[in-house]
Design an enzyme around this catalytic site. Structure first.
Site, PDB file in Angstrom:
ATOM      1  NE  ARG A 154      16.025  67.699  12.213  1.00  0.00           N
ATOM      2  CZ  ARG A 154      15.583  66.505  11.803  1.00  0.00           C
ATOM      3  NH1 ARG A 154      14.686  65.848  12.493  1.00  0.00           N
ATOM      4  NH2 ARG A 154      16.072  65.977  10.721  1.00  0.00           N
ATOM      5  NE  ARG A 195      14.384  62.270   3.575  1.00  0.00           N
ATOM      6  CZ  ARG A 195      14.746  62.365   4.848  1.00  0.00           C
ATOM      7  NH1 ARG A 195      14.662  61.295   5.630  1.00  0.00           N
ATOM      8  NH2 ARG A 195      15.182  63.493   5.338  1.00  0.00           N
ATOM      9  NE  ARG A 197      18.257  66.463   5.728  1.00  0.00           N
ATOM     10  CZ  ARG A 197      18.276  65.236   5.210  1.00  0.00           C
ATOM     11  NH1 ARG A 197      18.581  65.043   3.948  1.00  0.00           N
ATOM     12  NH2 ARG A 197      17.984  64.202   5.971  1.00  0.00           N
ATOM     13  NE  ARG A 229      18.154  58.873   4.013  1.00  0.00           N
ATOM     14  CZ  ARG A 229      18.219  59.521   5.170  1.00  0.00           C
ATOM     15  NH1 ARG A 229      18.286  58.855   6.306  1.00  0.00           N
ATOM     16  NH2 ARG A 229      18.239  60.838   5.187  1.00  0.00           N
ATOM     17  CE  LYS A 237      17.695  61.549  13.314  1.00  0.00           C
ATOM     18  NZ  LYS A 237      18.720  61.930  12.317  1.00  0.00           N
TER      19      LYS A 237
HETATM   20  P1  AMP Z   1      14.237  63.745   8.880  1.00  0.00           P
HETATM   21  O1  AMP Z   1      13.360  62.771   8.180  1.00  0.00           O
HETATM   22  O2  AMP Z   1      14.244  63.553  10.362  1.00  0.00           O
HETATM   23  O3  AMP Z   1      15.634  63.796   8.302  1.00  0.00           O
HETATM   24  O4  AMP Z   1      13.584  65.195   8.632  1.00  0.00           O
HETATM   25  C1  AMP Z   1      13.456  65.712   7.330  1.00  0.00           C
HETATM   26  C2  AMP Z   1      13.203  67.202   7.373  1.00  0.00           C
HETATM   27  O5  AMP Z   1      11.964  67.454   8.054  1.00  0.00           O
HETATM   28  C3  AMP Z   1      14.230  68.046   8.108  1.00  0.00           C
HETATM   29  O6  AMP Z   1      15.351  68.385   7.305  1.00  0.00           O
HETATM   30  C4  AMP Z   1      13.395  69.271   8.472  1.00  0.00           C
HETATM   31  O7  AMP Z   1      13.184  70.098   7.351  1.00  0.00           O
HETATM   32  C5  AMP Z   1      12.062  68.642   8.835  1.00  0.00           C
HETATM   33  N1  AMP Z   1      12.000  68.253  10.259  1.00  0.00           N
HETATM   34  C6  AMP Z   1      11.875  66.985  10.772  1.00  0.00           C
HETATM   35  N2  AMP Z   1      11.845  67.008  12.094  1.00  0.00           N
HETATM   36  C7  AMP Z   1      11.956  68.313  12.456  1.00  0.00           C
HETATM   37  C8  AMP Z   1      12.001  68.993  13.702  1.00  0.00           C
HETATM   38  N3  AMP Z   1      11.937  68.324  14.871  1.00  0.00           N
HETATM   39  N4  AMP Z   1      12.121  70.344  13.686  1.00  0.00           N
HETATM   40  C9  AMP Z   1      12.176  71.030  12.530  1.00  0.00           C
HETATM   41  N5  AMP Z   1      12.162  70.462  11.331  1.00  0.00           N
HETATM   42  C10 AMP Z   1      12.047  69.113  11.273  1.00  0.00           C
END
Ligand code: AMP
Length: 209
Positions: free
Chosen positions: A88, A155, A166, A127, A13
């Site tokens: 999400r 990360r 996740r 990554r 994404k």
């Molecule tokens: P991402 O960078 O999109 O993979 O997000 C990393 C982490 O941030 C996720 O595993 C969640 O812990 C948190 N996170 C990001 N976006 C959301 C969301 N819309 N709702 C809840 N947690 C989120």
């Protein structure tokens, strides 16, 4: 263009969003990037979010919804935006829907980037991102130039354990938003397996169809 990118962790994404905003000229709003910035700054929101993020769990809806609705209300989003990682959960999708309805605007498209679970762990564990440019690399599939290798970041939720959680959360919490958008007739499914360029072309074709 008001659009959302949905997909499991490691679907690409962030990589695709960075390419698509050049074409569509809209802000890229990544809830994950915003939360990571808050963690880095040590704000109250960041401290709260970090407890969940490092375990691969979702940050509570009330925290994320307020953060994103404030962001999309800013003037640079008046002509459109690309949301990456939000919504999400079903309550997040409903909150966004209500806010957009109240603002008198509508979503144009929800792009679902589909990647089988088997590929996700390897994608995430390899990554790396460049904190200076935001560019995303993969040690095997998109190796970074050697001169920047020393500053790249892995990360803390890109470990096998956190990725497993996740992916589970994606299926239990996020997948239920798919029928919500399908019933609105704006869902575009895109095969996320292949070279990033090929996937960008698939997404662009889906958006133009
Ligand atoms: P991402 O960078 O999109 O993979 O997000 C990393 C982490 O941030 C996720 O595993 C969640 O812990 C948190 N996170 C990001 N976006 C959301 C969301 N819309 N709702 C809840 N947690 C989120």
């Amino acid at each position: 263009m008001r659009m959302i990118l949905v997909g499991p962790p490691g679907a690409g994404k962030g990589t695709q969003a960075a390419r698509l905003i050049d074409t569509y000229r809209i802000p890229h709003i990544s809830s994950g990037d915003m939360l990571r910035a808050a963690v880095k700054e040590g704000t109250a929101l960041g401290v709260e979010a970090d407890r969940f993020m490092k375990l691969g769990k979702l940050v509570p809806d009330e925290v994320v919804i307020g953060m994103i609705l404030e962001r999309v209300a800013l003037p640079d989003c008046a002509a459109g935006f690309m949301l990456d990682g939000f919504p999400r959960t079903r309550p997040q999708a409903e909150a966004l829907d209500a806010a957009m309805h109240a603002a008198g605007v509508e979503l144009d498209a929800v792009v679902l980037i589909e990647v089988p679970d088997l590929l996700l762990e390897e994608r995430a564990v390899g990554r790396r991102s460049d904190p200076e440019t935001g560019a995303i690399y993969h040690l095997k599939y998109n190796p970074p130039p050697p001169d920047i290798a020393g500053r790249l970041v892995h990360r803390k939720d890109d470990t096998v354990e956190a990725v497993t959680t996740r992916v589970q959360k994606y299926h239990s919490e996020t997948a239920p938003i798919i029928p919500f958008y399908q019933s609105k007739g704006i869902l575009k499914r895109v095969d996320g397996v292949g070279e990033p360029d090929v996937i960008t072309r698939r997404i662009t074709a889906a958006l133009n169809s």
